[in-house]
Design a protein around this motif. Structure first.
Motif, mmCIF file in Angstrom:
data_model
loop_
_atom_site.group_PDB
_atom_site.id
_atom_site.type_symbol
_atom_site.label_atom_id
_atom_site.label_comp_id
_atom_site.label_asym_id
_atom_site.label_seq_id
_atom_site.Cartn_x
_atom_site.Cartn_y
_atom_site.Cartn_z
ATOM 1 N N ARG A 80 -9.974 5.025 -0.361
ATOM 2 C CA ARG A 80 -8.549 5.354 -0.386
ATOM 3 C C ARG A 80 -7.871 4.925 0.911
ATOM 4 N NH1 ARG A 80 -7.894 11.910 0.093
ATOM 5 N NH2 ARG A 80 -8.952 12.208 2.102
ATOM 6 N N GLU A 81 -8.578 5.065 2.034
ATOM 7 C CA GLU A 81 -8.005 4.634 3.306
ATOM 8 C C GLU A 81 -7.764 3.119 3.318
ATOM 9 O OE1 GLU A 81 -10.258 8.435 4.003
ATOM 10 O OE2 GLU A 81 -10.666 6.559 2.949
ATOM 11 N N THR A 82 -8.727 2.379 2.787
ATOM 12 C CA THR A 82 -8.600 0.921 2.755
ATOM 13 C C THR A 82 -7.456 0.486 1.846
ATOM 14 O OG1 THR A 82 -10.973 0.711 3.145
ATOM 15 C CG2 THR A 82 -9.836 -1.215 2.272
ATOM 16 N N LEU A 83 -7.403 1.056 0.656
ATOM 17 C CA LEU A 83 -6.338 0.683 -0.276
ATOM 18 C C LEU A 83 -4.964 1.102 0.251
ATOM 19 C CD1 LEU A 83 -8.135 1.545 -3.616
ATOM 20 C CD2 LEU A 83 -7.416 -0.726 -2.872
ATOM 21 N N ALA A 84 -4.896 2.271 0.890
ATOM 22 C CA ALA A 84 -3.620 2.709 1.447
ATOM 23 C C ALA A 84 -3.176 1.785 2.584
ATOM 24 C CB ALA A 84 -3.729 4.150 1.944
ATOM 25 N N ARG A 143 6.483 4.707 1.992
ATOM 26 C CA ARG A 143 5.625 5.841 2.337
ATOM 27 C C ARG A 143 5.148 6.585 1.085
ATOM 28 N NH1 ARG A 143 4.751 9.136 6.814
ATOM 29 N NH2 ARG A 143 4.174 11.278 6.302
ATOM 30 N N GLU A 144 6.032 6.753 0.118
ATOM 31 C CA GLU A 144 5.683 7.470 -1.114
ATOM 32 C C GLU A 144 4.563 6.751 -1.869
ATOM 33 O OE1 GLU A 144 7.796 8.802 -5.342
ATOM 34 O OE2 GLU A 144 9.023 8.072 -3.666
ATOM 35 N N THR A 145 4.622 5.416 -1.919
ATOM 36 C CA THR A 145 3.590 4.643 -2.611
ATOM 37 C C THR A 145 2.272 4.698 -1.854
ATOM 38 O OG1 THR A 145 5.266 3.145 -3.490
ATOM 39 C CG2 THR A 145 2.982 2.385 -3.547
ATOM 40 N N VAL A 146 2.342 4.566 -0.525
ATOM 41 C CA VAL A 146 1.120 4.656 0.283
ATOM 42 C C VAL A 146 0.453 6.012 0.061
ATOM 43 C CG1 VAL A 146 0.197 4.700 2.634
ATOM 44 C CG2 VAL A 146 1.949 3.022 2.012
ATOM 45 N N ALA A 147 1.249 7.069 0.029
ATOM 46 C CA ALA A 147 0.702 8.411 -0.190
ATOM 47 C C ALA A 147 0.083 8.535 -1.576
ATOM 48 C CB ALA A 147 1.797 9.459 -0.002
ATOM 49 N N ALA A 148 0.724 7.966 -2.581
ATOM 50 C CA ALA A 148 0.194 8.036 -3.949
ATOM 51 C C ALA A 148 -1.142 7.304 -4.049
ATOM 52 C CB ALA A 148 1.202 7.442 -4.936
ATOM 53 N N VAL A 149 -1.252 6.145 -3.396
ATOM 54 C CA VAL A 149 -2.514 5.402 -3.390
ATOM 55 C C VAL A 149 -3.585 6.205 -2.659
ATOM 56 C CG1 VAL A 149 -3.648 3.346 -2.463
ATOM 57 C CG2 VAL A 149 -1.441 3.142 -3.614
ATOM 58 N N PHE A 150 -3.223 6.779 -1.522
ATOM 59 C CA PHE A 150 -4.176 7.549 -0.725
ATOM 60 C C PHE A 150 -4.675 8.774 -1.487
ATOM 61 C CE2 PHE A 150 -5.238 10.717 2.539
ATOM 62 C CZ PHE A 150 -6.146 9.994 3.296
ATOM 63 N N GLN A 151 -3.821 9.386 -2.279
ATOM 64 C CA GLN A 151 -4.172 10.620 -2.977
ATOM 65 C C GLN A 151 -4.816 10.375 -4.348
ATOM 66 O OE1 GLN A 151 -0.399 12.623 -3.025
ATOM 67 N NE2 GLN A 151 -0.411 12.969 -0.808
ATOM 68 N N ALA A 152 -4.877 9.133 -4.795
ATOM 69 C CA ALA A 152 -5.453 8.834 -6.109
ATOM 70 C C ALA A 152 -6.929 9.232 -6.139
ATOM 71 C CB ALA A 152 -5.303 7.358 -6.430
ATOM 72 N N VAL A 153 -7.354 9.811 -7.253
ATOM 73 C CA VAL A 153 -8.742 10.264 -7.385
ATOM 74 C C VAL A 153 -9.688 9.085 -7.523
ATOM 75 C CG1 VAL A 153 -10.323 11.605 -8.827
ATOM 76 C CG2 VAL A 153 -8.020 12.448 -8.387
ATOM 77 N N THR A 154 -9.257 8.042 -8.209
ATOM 78 C CA THR A 154 -10.092 6.873 -8.458
ATOM 79 C C THR A 154 -9.349 5.608 -8.046
ATOM 80 O OG1 THR A 154 -9.239 6.552 -10.701
ATOM 81 C CG2 THR A 154 -11.144 8.020 -10.457
ATOM 82 N N LEU A 157 -6.239 -7.393 0.030
ATOM 83 C CA LEU A 157 -7.610 -6.882 -0.008
ATOM 84 C C LEU A 157 -8.607 -8.028 -0.148
ATOM 85 C CD1 LEU A 157 -9.192 -4.140 -0.125
ATOM 86 C CD2 LEU A 157 -9.151 -4.408 -2.616
ATOM 87 N N ALA A 158 -8.302 -9.000 -1.017
ATOM 88 C CA ALA A 158 -9.191 -10.141 -1.219
ATOM 89 C C ALA A 158 -9.344 -10.959 0.060
ATOM 90 C CB ALA A 158 -8.667 -11.030 -2.352
ATOM 91 N N GLU A 159 -8.256 -11.105 0.797
ATOM 92 C CA GLU A 159 -8.328 -11.854 2.051
ATOM 93 C C GLU A 159 -9.250 -11.160 3.049
ATOM 94 O OE1 GLU A 159 -5.429 -13.590 5.607
ATOM 95 O OE2 GLU A 159 -4.576 -12.402 3.971
ATOM 96 N N ALA A 160 -9.109 -9.847 3.175
ATOM 97 C CA ALA A 160 -9.961 -9.091 4.091
ATOM 98 C C ALA A 160 -11.423 -9.131 3.642
ATOM 99 C CB ALA A 160 -9.479 -7.645 4.178
ATOM 100 N N LEU A 161 -11.637 -9.029 2.332
ATOM 101 C CA LEU A 161 -12.986 -9.085 1.798
ATOM 102 C C LEU A 161 -13.633 -10.423 2.111
ATOM 103 C CD1 LEU A 161 -15.323 -8.030 0.040
ATOM 104 C CD2 LEU A 161 -14.012 -8.758 -1.979
ATOM 105 N N ILE A 166 -14.097 -2.913 -7.891
ATOM 106 C CA ILE A 166 -13.216 -2.716 -6.742
ATOM 107 C C ILE A 166 -13.622 -1.503 -5.913
ATOM 108 C CG2 ILE A 166 -11.551 -1.451 -8.174
ATOM 109 C CD1 ILE A 166 -9.349 -2.433 -6.297
ATOM 110 N N GLY A 167 -14.145 -0.461 -6.563
ATOM 111 C CA GLY A 167 -14.532 0.731 -5.831
ATOM 112 C C GLY A 167 -15.621 0.471 -4.811
ATOM 113 N N LYS A 168 -16.449 -0.515 -5.065
ATOM 114 C CA LYS A 168 -17.509 -0.874 -4.132
ATOM 115 C C LYS A 168 -17.047 -1.957 -3.162
ATOM 116 C CE LYS A 168 -21.597 -0.423 -5.768
ATOM 117 N NZ LYS A 168 -22.172 0.685 -4.954
ATOM 118 N N LEU A 169 -16.357 -2.974 -3.663
ATOM 119 C CA LEU A 169 -16.021 -4.102 -2.800
ATOM 120 C C LEU A 169 -14.870 -3.805 -1.855
ATOM 121 C CD1 LEU A 169 -16.690 -7.343 -4.818
ATOM 122 C CD2 LEU A 169 -18.238 -5.710 -3.760
ATOM 123 N N CYS A 170 -14.045 -2.796 -2.150
ATOM 124 C CA CYS A 170 -13.013 -2.465 -1.171
ATOM 125 C C CYS A 170 -13.647 -1.829 0.064
ATOM 126 C CB CYS A 170 -11.916 -1.590 -1.768
ATOM 127 S SG CYS A 170 -12.343 0.112 -2.076
#
Length: 393
Positions: free
Chosen positions: A287-291, A301-312, A333-337, A265-269
């Motif tokens: 992180r921008e894509t996943l957020a 907003r809290e969840t979006v921020a948590a996803v954006f701030q995740a290290v991995t 994400l799969a649809e966009a991919l 996922i780290g590459k395909l996102c």
């Protein structure tokens, strides 16, 4: 002491391999342990790397005192030098009252400050495989010397604080220095032009052999996951490294009917965001894509921020699980991919994708992925034939 003389052919180029900071640390630790326990410093130390290639590393700058000894190994990046090429990796080994071999980081080795990395918060940024290699070298020296007590190994890199600024460590929450890395122990050089030639060559060879449906993975992770977890056959398989777009272009030009991409996922996102070269020097945006897809799926907003701030990316998935949003975000994400892959490939070749993580397994699929996967059945084994097992690194 001569340089490491192992070469690989990439495209039309013959490139020299090097060895990782983990191999350097293991060699230095073995040398320092021998100096401490026997009073003698060998000129070189041999490290049998996980890749199966032995490295004979020269030991430099020895020093010793009551109950401790130290020496260094110079990092050799081969024909693909990174920012640590030429840096001295030191190991200090000292006697302790505790059993076993402990490993820690000193000057210039970063400390983990955020969860989600290979080591826990507060630990030295010395990854799991290098730690195993360090312990193995020190235990071998202790056994040869007949020493049964405890030892502490401290790895340091005097240039580490300066070098760390040229890496992703500050962004990842690794502070104070570099990481000691390497899963194979060997640095395999990567010339972009040569790698792209190699990608195209693999695909053309598959087409010349009569394949119409192609399985593509960026590298070993995707290959192993395809074979061991998805149960796919690899008779019509090619690797593409970071060059997703080049692989799609070549496969479409060669007249393949379908292409199934399997990757982390780290590459395909990144590909889902339109980045067709996924090398970290060229593109990130994970992180921008996943957020963004979290927001599209209705995340607070809290969840979006948590996803954006995740290290991995695994950390991002963990945040999605807490919010009950993993399934819709992965579907988005799969649809966009799928759209990005098909746009690049054109109308003549059908594309699909499966993305995963080591921690969570399959995370998402394009709607046609299972049908394309069925075009790659595992090879039938004859009765009595052993399972080939995991591929080598």
């Amino acid at each position: 002491m001569g340089r490491f003389e192992h070469y690989i052919t990439v495209g039309r180029d013959r490139l020299r391999c090097g060895y990782t900071t983990g191999t350097c640390a293991a060699a230095a630790a073995g040398g320092a342990a021998e100096l401490l326990l026997t009073g003698r410093l060998p000129a070189t130390v041999r490290v049998d790397t996980p890749a199966g290639l032995p490295v004979e590393a020269e030991l430099l700058e020895p020093s010793a005192g009551p109950g401790w000894a130290a020496c260094a190994v110079r990092k050799d990046g081969g024909d693909d030098p990174d920012v640590t090429h030429g840096a001295l990796i030191f190991a200090r080994v000292e006697e302790t009252g505790r059993p076993g071999v402990a490993v820690d980081g000193g000057e210039g080795v970063g400390r983990v400050t955020r969860p989600g990395l290979d080591q826990p918060v507060g630990a030295a940024a010395i990854n799991r495989v290098p730690r195993q290699m360090i312990r193995a070298q020190v235990e071998k020296a202790a056994s040869a010397a007949g020493y049964g007590g405890g030892l502490l190994v401290t790895i340091s890199v005097p240039e580490g604080p300066r070098l760390a600024g040229k890496t992703f460590n500050p962004r990842l929450g690794i502070e104070g220095g570099i990481s000691i890395l390497g899963t194979s122990g060997i640095v395999r050089p990567m010339s972009e032009a040569a790698l792209i030639d190699s990608v195209r060559l693999e695909i053309r060879l598959q087409r010349a052999a009569g394949a119409r449906d192609l399985l593509v993975t960026p590298g070993n992770y995707g290959e192993r996951f395809s074979r061991e977890i998805l149960g796919l056959g690899l008779s019509h398989w090619a690797t593409c490294s970071n060059y997703i777009g080049e692989a799609l272009d070549c496969a479409a030009c060669e007249g393949f009917r379908t292409l199934l991409l399997v990757g982390h996922i780290g590459k395909l996102c990144k590909v889902a965001a339109g980045s067709m070269n996924t090398h970290s020097r060229v593109a990130d945006g994970r992180r921008e894509t996943l957020a963004a897809h979290t927001a599209l799926a209705g995340g607070e907003r809290e969840t979006v921020a948590a996803v954006f701030q995740a290290v991995t990316t695994d950390g991002a998935v963990e945040a999605l699980d807490r919010a009950g949003l993993r399934a819709p975000v992965m579907a988005s994400l799969a649809e966009a991919l799928g759209q990005q892959l098909q746009r690049r490939a054109g109308a003549e070749m059908e594309t699909g994708a499966i993305f995963f993580s080591d921690r969570y397994g399959v995370l998402g699929k394009t709607p046609n992925a299972d049908r394309l996967a069925a075009l790659h059945p595992p090879a039938a084994r004859k009765e009595g034939q052993p399972d080939p097992g995991p591929a080598g690194t």
